[in-house]
Design a protein around this motif. Structure first.
Motif, short mmCIF file in Angstrom:
data_model
loop_
_atom_site.label_atom_id
_atom_site.label_comp_id
_atom_site.label_asym_id
_atom_site.label_seq_id
_atom_site.Cartn_x
_atom_site.Cartn_y
_atom_site.Cartn_z
N THR A 10 7.93 -4.85 8.72
CA THR A 10 9.08 -3.96 8.55
C THR A 10 9.15 -3.43 7.13
O THR A 10 9.26 -2.21 6.91
CB THR A 10 10.40 -4.72 8.88
OG1 THR A 10 10.21 -5.42 10.10
CG2 THR A 10 11.56 -3.76 9.01
N ILE A 11 9.04 -4.35 6.16
CA ILE A 11 9.11 -3.92 4.76
C ILE A 11 8.01 -2.91 4.46
O ILE A 11 8.24 -1.86 3.86
CB ILE A 11 8.98 -5.13 3.80
CG1 ILE A 11 10.23 -6.03 3.94
CG2 ILE A 11 8.82 -4.67 2.35
CD1 ILE A 11 10.18 -7.27 3.08
N SER A 12 6.79 -3.22 4.92
CA SER A 12 5.66 -2.33 4.62
C SER A 12 5.88 -0.95 5.21
O SER A 12 5.61 0.06 4.56
CB SER A 12 4.36 -2.92 5.17
OG SER A 12 4.16 -4.20 4.65
N LEU A 13 6.36 -0.91 6.46
CA LEU A 13 6.55 0.39 7.10
C LEU A 13 7.66 1.18 6.41
O LEU A 13 7.56 2.40 6.26
CB LEU A 13 6.85 0.22 8.59
CG LEU A 13 5.61 -0.16 9.42
CD1 LEU A 13 6.00 -0.51 10.85
CD2 LEU A 13 4.58 0.96 9.41
N ILE A 14 8.72 0.47 5.97
CA ILE A 14 9.80 1.17 5.26
C ILE A 14 9.26 1.75 3.95
O ILE A 14 9.53 2.90 3.60
CB ILE A 14 10.99 0.21 4.99
CG1 ILE A 14 11.68 -0.12 6.31
CG2 ILE A 14 11.98 0.83 4.00
CD1 ILE A 14 12.78 -1.15 6.19
N LEU A 15 8.45 0.93 3.24
CA LEU A 15 7.84 1.42 1.99
C LEU A 15 7.03 2.67 2.25
O LEU A 15 7.12 3.65 1.51
CB LEU A 15 6.93 0.34 1.40
CG LEU A 15 7.60 -0.77 0.61
CD1 LEU A 15 6.56 -1.79 0.15
CD2 LEU A 15 8.32 -0.19 -0.60
N LEU A 16 6.23 2.63 3.32
CA LEU A 16 5.38 3.78 3.63
C LEU A 16 6.22 5.02 3.93
O LEU A 16 5.96 6.11 3.40
CB LEU A 16 4.45 3.45 4.80
CG LEU A 16 3.53 4.59 5.26
CD1 LEU A 16 2.63 5.03 4.13
CD2 LEU A 16 2.70 4.15 6.46
N SER A 35 -2.66 -4.40 4.58
CA SER A 35 -3.34 -3.70 3.49
C SER A 35 -3.43 -2.22 3.81
O SER A 35 -3.25 -1.35 2.94
CB SER A 35 -4.76 -4.24 3.28
OG SER A 35 -4.71 -5.57 2.87
N PHE A 36 -3.72 -1.93 5.07
CA PHE A 36 -3.84 -0.54 5.52
C PHE A 36 -2.54 0.23 5.22
O PHE A 36 -2.56 1.27 4.57
CB PHE A 36 -4.14 -0.54 7.02
CG PHE A 36 -4.44 0.81 7.60
CD1 PHE A 36 -5.73 1.30 7.61
CD2 PHE A 36 -3.43 1.58 8.16
CE1 PHE A 36 -6.02 2.54 8.15
CE2 PHE A 36 -3.70 2.82 8.71
CZ PHE A 36 -5.01 3.30 8.70
N ILE A 37 -1.41 -0.36 5.67
CA ILE A 37 -0.12 0.33 5.50
C ILE A 37 0.25 0.46 4.02
O ILE A 37 0.62 1.53 3.54
CB ILE A 37 1.00 -0.44 6.25
CG1 ILE A 37 0.67 -0.54 7.73
CG2 ILE A 37 2.35 0.24 6.04
CD1 ILE A 37 1.56 -1.50 8.49
N ASN A 38 0.11 -0.66 3.28
CA ASN A 38 0.54 -0.63 1.88
C ASN A 38 -0.42 0.17 1.00
O ASN A 38 0.01 0.74 -0.01
CB ASN A 38 0.70 -2.05 1.35
CG ASN A 38 1.93 -2.71 1.92
OD1 ASN A 38 3.04 -2.25 1.72
ND2 ASN A 38 1.73 -3.78 2.69
N GLY A 39 -1.69 0.18 1.38
CA GLY A 39 -2.65 1.01 0.64
C GLY A 39 -2.25 2.47 0.73
O GLY A 39 -2.28 3.20 -0.27
N ALA A 40 -1.84 2.88 1.94
CA ALA A 40 -1.40 4.26 2.13
C ALA A 40 -0.19 4.54 1.23
O ALA A 40 -0.16 5.52 0.49
CB ALA A 40 -1.06 4.51 3.59
N ALA A 41 0.80 3.63 1.27
CA ALA A 41 2.02 3.84 0.49
C ALA A 41 1.70 3.90 -1.00
O ALA A 41 2.17 4.78 -1.72
CB ALA A 41 3.02 2.72 0.77
N LEU A 42 0.84 2.97 -1.47
CA LEU A 42 0.54 2.91 -2.90
C LEU A 42 -0.10 4.21 -3.38
O LEU A 42 0.29 4.77 -4.41
CB LEU A 42 -0.39 1.74 -3.22
CG LEU A 42 -0.77 1.67 -4.70
CD1 LEU A 42 0.38 1.13 -5.54
CD2 LEU A 42 -2.01 0.82 -4.93
N LEU A 43 -1.09 4.70 -2.62
CA LEU A 43 -1.79 5.89 -3.12
C LEU A 43 -0.91 7.14 -3.06
O LEU A 43 -1.02 8.02 -3.90
CB LEU A 43 -3.11 6.12 -2.38
CG LEU A 43 -4.14 6.79 -3.28
CD1 LEU A 43 -4.46 5.95 -4.49
CD2 LEU A 43 -5.40 7.14 -2.54
N ILE A 44 0.00 7.18 -2.07
CA ILE A 44 0.93 8.32 -2.02
C ILE A 44 1.81 8.31 -3.27
O ILE A 44 2.02 9.34 -3.90
CB ILE A 44 1.80 8.25 -0.74
CG1 ILE A 44 0.94 8.52 0.50
CG2 ILE A 44 2.94 9.27 -0.81
CD1 ILE A 44 1.65 8.31 1.82
#
Lengths: 186, 330
Positions: B9-15, B280-289
């Motif tokens: 949930t947290i990861s998806l919200i971050l994304l 990692s997939f989800i947070n990697g996307a969020a981080l690079l954005i």
């Protein structure tokens, strides 16, 4: 430079001109320095006449157009703000430089170009990039820009626009024709 | 189970937050309303859909690919410092991409996919060479040996690229622009170019999530646990190279994402690969954005290469992980 002086040569540095007056001044100085004053004077009066003519005609411009001049595209888009020779040229022909709020040679975000919606786009990159005009017209999001819709995207000789020498009035006329073909002819 | 639900949930919200910030903040500020009501401001909608959105999507895809590839490399090599960048795989992909641009290669039937496919080949070849060489030097494949080998290959491949750039004439600008590592002005075609490979690569890695868990106990134990070591290893290496190759082909070399993200994920939510990979997939996307957002706003209207931002975060994290490993606190 010091190396040249040390070698016993006379070194003279010409400052970069950012206005037409400065170009004439530079040409006079070079004429004096090289003992070709007569040629310089003749060249200058010819250019002054051209310049006056172009300036007079600019009075016929009813609505000033917004112009974007692109002097570099990779990796970032570069343009010229105030205090540059190109900006001086644009004001001479009564056109508005969309980068007029910036100073010197600056990079410009494509988003900012789209949102300021120029009427004419001029690129000076044709010498390096064979399809410079097509690339600009095809850029993401650029299809909505007035200049692209009117196909008012032109490639001009960068030497005549950015090298301040005897050919600048020639460059000015080319720029004027691109921006206001109805006033200066095609 | 509950803990995992929270993690996702947290990861998806971050994304989601990163995407909304990514498309609305910039040189031109766009109200989020334009997202669902494009007719409210047509210039803004044009900028949003044609300039920002492809950029944000591309940054997300590249970040996701590099992060999940990093997570898999770390698991496979049992090496916390492994990532596509430190292993030299990114450089291999770059050589592939620059070669394609340099010679203007287009393979029939592949069309626009020529660039990612040749980059992947470069990535895979480098990966195998680095592994082979490291194994020759040190059969136990110690952490330092593998990273050092990666750096040797990276510098060598870097000079190959410099040589090719020195030899190019007109295409030079295109190559340099690409090499700096950026997701700017790439547009939807690049998203299309990378998407299939990223999906396939990530899916193949996800299929190997249990195998990766088993390999944490050593290859021999994993074999006893019923893992087909040879096949899994090959599959992980190939998918990792596919992901890196596709990411590099569209954005140039962007370092350290594959190192930072999986490490954070493990630190927060444990090292079970069934979750490390997707998280990692989800947070990697969020981080690079977010990194891309910073790179284009921090010195606006000029842009900073995105690789500068990721290295700024990544290099200290690298040092920290190394320090912790050496002091045996891990």
């Amino acid at each position: 430079m010091q190396q040249l002086r040390d070698a016993g040569l006379d070194v003279f540095v010409v400052e970069e001109a950012t206005t037409f007056d400065e170009v004439f001044e530079t040409m006079t100085i070079i004429g004096q320095a090289t003992g070709t004053m007569e040629e310089a004077d003749a060249q200058i009066s010819e250019m002054e006449a051209q310049l006056d003519e172009i300036e007079e005609m600019s009075a016929e411009v009813k609505e000033p157009k917004k112009v974007f001049v692109e002097v570099g595209s990779t990796p970032e888009i570069y343009t010229t703000g105030t205090g540059t020779f190109i900006d001086e040229m644009l004001s001479t022909i009564n056109a508005e430089n969309i980068a007029g709020d910036q100073e010197g040679w600056v990079s410009m975000d494509p988003e900012a170009i789209v949102s300021s919606n120029p009427d004419v786009i001029v690129t000076t990159e044709g010498a390096y990039v064979p399809n410079a005009v097509e690339l600009i017209m095809g850029r993401n999001g650029f299809a909505e820009i007035t200049a692209v819709q009117d196909e008012a995207v032109y490639n001009l000789d960068s030497d005549k626009l950015t090298r301040q020498g005897p050919r600048v009035t020639e460059g000015l006329l080319e720029l004027a024709r691109a921006v206001y073909p109805e006033v200066y002819g095609e | 189970m509950n803990k995992n639900l929270i993690a996702y949930t947290i990861s998806l919200i971050l994304l989601a937050g990163a995407v909304v910030l990514g498309v609305t903040v910039g040189t031109v500020t766009i109200s989020p309303r334009v997202l669902w009501n494009p007719s409210s401001d047509e210039t803004a909608a044009n900028i949003l859909w044609n300039i920002r959105m492809p950029r944000v999507v591309l940054a997300g895809l590249v970040g996701a690919a590099l992060a999940i590839a990093g997570a898999a490399f770390q698991g496979l090599l049992k090496n916390p410092l492994a990532d596509p960048y430190t292993l030299g795989v990114s450089s291999g992909a770059s050589v592939g991409a620059v070669t394609t641009l340099f010679f203007g290669i287009t393979i029939p039937f592949l069309g626009i996919f020529t660039l990612p496919v040749i980059s992947m080949a470069g990535a895979l070849a480098t990966m195998l060479a680095v592994m082979g060489f490291a194994k020759l030097v040190d059969r136990s494949m110690k952490m330092e040996t593998v990273i050092l080998t990666g750096i040797i290959f990276s510098s060598f491949l870097g000079s190959v690229i410099s040589l090719m750039i020195a030899l190019t004439g007109e295409e030079l600008r295109q190559i340099i622009g690409w090499l700096l590592g950026s997701v700017s002005m790439r547009g939807w075609p690049y998203v299309q170019m990378a998407l299939p490979f990223l999906l396939i690569g990530s899916f193949l890695l996800w299929l190997n999530r249990r195998e990766l868990n088993a390999m944490l106990f050593g290859e021999e134990r994993a074999q006893h646990l019923g893992v087909n070591i040879k096949r899994s290893k090959m599959m992980i290496l190939v998918s990792g190279s596919v992901l890196t190759g596709a990411a590099v082909a569209v954005s140039g070399t962007i370092g350290f994402v594959g190192l930072v993200v999986p490490h954070m994920v493990r630190l927060l939510w444990g090292s079970d690969h069934r979750h490390v990979l997707p998280l990692s997939f989800i947070n990697g996307a969020a981080l690079l954005i977010v990194c891309d957002l910073v790179s284009r706003t921090i010195i606006s209207p000029t842009e900073l290469p995105i690789g500068v931002i990721t290295a700024f975060i990544g290099a200290p994290v690298f040092a920290f992980i190394f320090f912790r490993q050496r002091k045996g606190v891990a």
